[in-house]
Design a protein around this motif. Structure first.
Motif, mmCIF file in Angstrom:
data_model
loop_
_atom_site.group_PDB
_atom_site.id
_atom_site.type_symbol
_atom_site.label_atom_id
_atom_site.label_comp_id
_atom_site.label_asym_id
_atom_site.label_seq_id
_atom_site.Cartn_x
_atom_site.Cartn_y
_atom_site.Cartn_z
ATOM 1 N N VAL A 75 0.815 -1.164 -0.053
ATOM 2 C CA VAL A 75 -0.049 -0.065 -0.116
ATOM 3 C C VAL A 75 0.897 1.233 0.006
ATOM 4 C CG1 VAL A 75 -1.954 -1.061 1.160
ATOM 5 C CG2 VAL A 75 -0.092 -0.130 2.633
ATOM 6 N N ASP A 76 2.017 1.310 -0.354
ATOM 7 C CA ASP A 76 3.063 2.348 -0.320
ATOM 8 C C ASP A 76 3.279 2.989 -1.637
ATOM 9 O OD1 ASP A 76 4.582 0.500 -1.782
ATOM 10 O OD2 ASP A 76 5.579 -0.332 -0.020
ATOM 11 N N HIS A 77 2.650 2.724 -2.424
ATOM 12 C CA HIS A 77 2.779 3.604 -3.868
ATOM 13 C C HIS A 77 4.046 3.394 -4.710
ATOM 14 C CE1 HIS A 77 0.316 6.189 -5.957
ATOM 15 N NE2 HIS A 77 1.164 6.997 -6.414
ATOM 16 N N CYS A 78 4.924 2.370 -4.355
ATOM 17 C CA CYS A 78 6.274 2.250 -4.865
ATOM 18 C C CYS A 78 6.235 1.932 -6.349
ATOM 19 C CB CYS A 78 7.160 1.289 -4.021
ATOM 20 S SG CYS A 78 7.614 1.868 -2.330
ATOM 21 N N PHE A 79 5.115 1.153 -6.817
ATOM 22 C CA PHE A 79 5.078 0.779 -8.216
ATOM 23 C C PHE A 79 4.898 2.086 -8.938
ATOM 24 C CE2 PHE A 79 4.114 -3.342 -6.548
ATOM 25 C CZ PHE A 79 5.019 -4.165 -7.410
ATOM 26 N N GLN A 80 4.130 3.043 -8.719
ATOM 27 C CA GLN A 80 3.976 3.996 -9.422
ATOM 28 C C GLN A 80 5.085 5.167 -9.452
ATOM 29 O OE1 GLN A 80 -0.697 4.470 -8.404
ATOM 30 N NE2 GLN A 80 -0.232 6.117 -9.997
ATOM 31 N N LYS A 81 5.661 5.229 -8.359
ATOM 32 C CA LYS A 81 6.907 6.152 -8.164
ATOM 33 C C LYS A 81 8.080 5.479 -8.864
ATOM 34 C CE LYS A 81 6.892 6.423 -3.645
ATOM 35 N NZ LYS A 81 7.035 6.849 -2.226
ATOM 36 N N ALA A 82 7.912 4.205 -9.343
ATOM 37 C CA ALA A 82 9.021 3.711 -10.140
ATOM 38 C C ALA A 82 8.793 3.714 -11.523
ATOM 39 C CB ALA A 82 9.418 1.987 -9.793
ATOM 40 N N GLY A 83 7.580 4.187 -12.078
ATOM 41 C CA GLY A 83 7.505 4.243 -13.312
ATOM 42 C C GLY A 83 6.235 3.390 -14.098
ATOM 43 N N PHE A 84 5.699 2.375 -13.097
ATOM 44 C CA PHE A 84 4.925 1.424 -13.610
ATOM 45 C C PHE A 84 3.537 2.347 -13.979
ATOM 46 C CE2 PHE A 84 7.502 -1.489 -11.405
ATOM 47 C CZ PHE A 84 7.566 -2.609 -11.960
ATOM 48 N N ASP A 85 2.798 1.887 -15.001
ATOM 49 C CA ASP A 85 1.500 2.268 -15.719
ATOM 50 C C ASP A 85 0.452 2.155 -14.485
ATOM 51 O OD1 ASP A 85 -0.743 3.070 -16.728
ATOM 52 O OD2 ASP A 85 -0.413 2.064 -18.463
ATOM 53 N N LYS A 86 -0.167 3.238 -14.137
ATOM 54 C CA LYS A 86 -0.956 3.167 -12.900
ATOM 55 C C LYS A 86 -2.380 2.166 -13.480
ATOM 56 C CE LYS A 86 -3.608 7.325 -13.629
ATOM 57 N NZ LYS A 86 -3.986 8.562 -12.968
ATOM 58 N N HIS A 87 -2.438 1.924 -14.698
ATOM 59 C CA HIS A 87 -3.651 1.433 -15.333
ATOM 60 C C HIS A 87 -3.372 -0.290 -15.383
ATOM 61 C CE1 HIS A 87 -4.616 5.552 -16.843
ATOM 62 N NE2 HIS A 87 -5.669 5.276 -16.295
ATOM 63 N N ARG A 88 -1.889 -0.484 -15.028
ATOM 64 C CA ARG A 88 -1.720 -2.043 -14.778
ATOM 65 C C ARG A 88 -1.515 -2.309 -13.362
ATOM 66 N NH1 ARG A 88 1.885 -3.066 -19.981
ATOM 67 N NH2 ARG A 88 1.006 -1.923 -21.633
ATOM 68 N N LEU A 89 -1.899 -1.622 -12.698
ATOM 69 C CA LEU A 89 -1.897 -1.853 -11.140
ATOM 70 C C LEU A 89 -2.812 -1.993 -10.400
ATOM 71 C CD1 LEU A 89 0.738 1.072 -10.186
ATOM 72 C CD2 LEU A 89 1.279 -1.389 -10.538
ATOM 73 N N PHE A 90 -3.008 -2.989 -9.520
ATOM 74 C CA PHE A 90 -4.181 -3.254 -8.672
ATOM 75 C C PHE A 90 -3.752 -3.374 -7.207
ATOM 76 C CE2 PHE A 90 -7.956 -6.516 -7.766
ATOM 77 C CZ PHE A 90 -8.259 -5.436 -6.796
ATOM 78 N N TYR A 91 -3.974 -2.403 -6.531
ATOM 79 C CA TYR A 91 -3.688 -2.397 -4.966
ATOM 80 C C TYR A 91 -4.834 -3.046 -4.369
ATOM 81 C CZ TYR A 91 0.196 0.750 -5.745
ATOM 82 O OH TYR A 91 1.206 1.330 -6.361
ATOM 83 N N THR A 92 -4.817 -4.437 -3.881
ATOM 84 C CA THR A 92 -6.138 -5.145 -3.471
ATOM 85 C C THR A 92 -6.312 -4.357 -2.070
ATOM 86 O OG1 THR A 92 -4.796 -6.825 -2.558
ATOM 87 C CG2 THR A 92 -5.533 -7.073 -4.791
ATOM 88 N N GLN A 93 -5.188 -4.003 -1.088
ATOM 89 C CA GLN A 93 -5.483 -3.833 0.171
ATOM 90 C C GLN A 93 -5.481 -2.449 0.479
ATOM 91 O OE1 GLN A 93 -6.427 -6.741 0.335
ATOM 92 N NE2 GLN A 93 -5.596 -7.612 2.317
ATOM 93 N N GLY A 94 -5.607 -1.417 -0.434
ATOM 94 C CA GLY A 94 -5.758 -0.020 -0.065
ATOM 95 C C GLY A 94 -4.531 0.838 -0.602
ATOM 96 N N ASP A 95 -4.335 1.907 0.068
ATOM 97 C CA ASP A 95 -3.336 2.920 -0.140
ATOM 98 C C ASP A 95 -3.105 3.728 1.081
ATOM 99 O OD1 ASP A 95 -1.897 4.954 -1.395
ATOM 100 O OD2 ASP A 95 -2.826 4.992 -3.074
ATOM 101 N N TYR A 96 -1.903 4.030 1.248
ATOM 102 C CA TYR A 96 -1.639 4.693 2.530
ATOM 103 C C TYR A 96 -1.793 6.317 2.077
ATOM 104 C CZ TYR A 96 1.359 1.445 5.041
ATOM 105 O OH TYR A 96 2.060 0.581 6.008
ATOM 106 N N GLY A 97 -2.179 6.664 1.010
ATOM 107 C CA GLY A 97 -2.203 7.914 0.484
ATOM 108 C C GLY A 97 -3.715 8.255 0.320
ATOM 109 N N LEU A 98 -4.559 7.329 0.777
ATOM 110 C CA LEU A 98 -5.967 7.595 1.031
ATOM 111 C C LEU A 98 -6.668 7.443 2.337
ATOM 112 C CD1 LEU A 98 -6.965 5.450 -2.093
ATOM 113 C CD2 LEU A 98 -6.721 8.030 -2.042
#
Length: 297
Positions: A122-145
């Motif tokens: 839930v730490d958003h590391c994938f997006q910060k590394a450049g992964f396309d947000k439309h190819r991500l499924f954070y099943t357990q939530g997000d610290y940013g929400l």
């Protein structure tokens, strides 16, 4: 039920497996990444030890806490103190970059592939590394929400500006009372959008990501797919581990790869299709990256 076979890091077999992983990723039609807490730990997001002690010395002195995670569930007497703790927790685990380049190294391995990421992190590391947000499924939530703690409605709210204010303005382990977040609909205290009980809010973004994940799985079920499991433990095996085993079992063209420092097990039923590497994920990814570099040199 699958029966597991433990793997170990050993000389020749380890390097053979590194080479096999490189080949599997290189030749795959698609890569489905399943990521757990071990991946972020490898990237430096540790929840105990020096990092915890450096950021929470006052809370440790007062309560004797031993790690960041369990301290988050402590029943603080006031919301001001609770959010003093959580704002620091969120700030260092969501709005600061991971100390190591593990996520960037992973992205560079799959960036040109047809990939998707399923993660309990839930730490958003994938997006910060450049992964396309439309190819991500954070099943357990997000610290940013944030979400309503009741919850009275199924909507989440970005918390970055308020979290940074809480960190900057807190004193004596308390934030100013006016910064305590409340639901704009019912007035109840806000809570983190983290799956801890049945109050977890699955908002519109969550459902759209879930649909994209299912579309990816169904669209690739018979192809040469690499199911790449990284740092997944045994707490919630039904989210990543068991589905990856099952999908590999049902698809003779698929490969299951598990990289995990302490739990690199593969099921006997899919042993022929599996590679287990018992190593630090960052170290293993560096070795795989180097094999790709050697090929293009």
């Amino acid at each position: 039920m699958f029966s597991k076979i433990a793997t170990t890091k050993s000389t020749d077999s380890y390097w053979d497996n590194i080479e096999k992983v490189k080949i599997k990723i290189q030749s795959a039609d698609a890569v489905l990444i399943g990521a757990g807490a071990g991946l972020s730990a490898s990237a430096g997001f540790t929840y105990s030890g020096k990092r915890f002690e450096d950021n929470f010395p006052d809370f440790i002195a007062k309560y004797g806490f031993r790690d960041m995670y369990s301290a988050g569930f402590y029943p603080y007497n006031t919301l001001e103190e609770q959010w003093a703790y959580w704002s620091r927790y969120i700030f260092i685990n969501r709005y600061q970059n991971a100390p190591k380049s593990v996520y960037h190294d992973l992205y560079n391995l799959v960036r040109d592939k047809d990939y998707f990421v399923l993660t309990t992190n839930v730490d958003h590391c994938f997006q910060k590394a450049g992964f396309d947000k439309h190819r991500l499924f954070y099943t357990q939530g997000d610290y940013g929400l944030w979400q309503c703690s009741k919850p009275c409605h199924h909507k989440t709210y970005d918390n970055e500006p308020m979290i940074k204010r809480m960190v900057a303005e807190q004193e004596n382990m308390r934030i100013p009372s006016e910064l305590v977040p409340h639901c704009p609909v019912c007035g109840a205290p806000m809570s983190m959008n983290l799956r801890a009980d049945d109050t977890f809010v699955e908002d519109d973004g969550w459902h759209m990501a879930a649909d994209r994940y299912q579309t990816f799985v169904s669209g690739h079920k018979d192809l040469n797919v690499v199911y790449l499991e990284l740092g997944v433990g045994g707490n919630t095996p039904g989210i990543i581990k068991y589905p990856f085993w099952q999908m590999t079992c049902e698809n003779p063209n698929a490969a299951y790869i598990c990289i995990n420092l302490t739990e690199a097990c593969v099921p006997a039923e899919i042993k022929r299709q599996s590679i287990g590497i018992a190593d630090d994920i960052g170290e293993a990814l560096t070795h795989i990256k180097n094999r790709f570099a050697e090929q293009t040199a």
